[in-house]
Design a protein around this motif. Sequence first.
Motif, PDB file in Angstrom:
ATOM      1  N   ALA A  11      33.595  39.086  31.745  1.00 57.65           N
ATOM      2  CA  ALA A  11      35.043  39.063  31.509  1.00 57.65           C
ATOM      3  C   ALA A  11      35.473  37.726  30.926  1.00 57.65           C
ATOM      4  N   ARG A  15      37.268  37.109  27.332  1.00 59.19           N
ATOM      5  CA  ARG A  15      38.570  36.430  27.245  1.00 59.19           C
ATOM      6  C   ARG A  15      38.496  35.217  26.323  1.00 59.19           C
ATOM      7  N   VAL A  21      41.086  42.118  28.413  1.00 56.87           N
ATOM      8  CA  VAL A  21      39.979  42.445  29.314  1.00 56.87           C
ATOM      9  C   VAL A  21      40.499  43.155  30.558  1.00 56.87           C
ATOM     10  N   VAL A  23      38.810  44.607  34.232  1.00 56.08           N
ATOM     11  CA  VAL A  23      37.629  44.674  35.092  1.00 56.08           C
ATOM     12  C   VAL A  23      37.878  45.735  36.153  1.00 56.08           C
ATOM     13  N   VAL A  72      35.169  45.984  31.573  1.00 55.90           N
ATOM     14  CA  VAL A  72      33.980  45.615  32.339  1.00 55.90           C
ATOM     15  C   VAL A  72      33.951  46.504  33.577  1.00 55.90           C
TER      16      VAL A  72
END
Length: 125
Positions: A11, A15, A21, A23, A72
């Motif tokens: 992540a 970024r 992003v 997660v 992610v």
Amino acid sequence: MRTSMDASAAAAEARSRGAVVGVVGPAARPGDLLTQIGRELQFPDYYGHNLDALEECLADLSWLPDGEVVLVWDGADDLRRADPTGHAALLEVLTAAVEERAGTHRPLQVVLPSPPANATRTTLP
């Protein structure tokens, strides 16, 4: 693609490239992961928290700024063990979305980092 990286490092690296992003995970039920994806990628209120709605929202992403979008999925193996069919269905939708978004203003990348003991990362497709 495989590289050494855990979820937080994946992540952070995304970024640093300026990507949006999200997660998600771990989750033992597909519904929980669908909710997390919707929250992390800021899906609209009409998001239905099912595979069809996930596919529709990932095909759009117009509410996000132009640029790379990275999802992610931490702990993907948890869902694979708990619900292999649900895991496979989610992977199918995510893989198709990555392929469809390639070359757009908001390309999608999905990263599946492995647990630290294995220390590899898989990127779809």
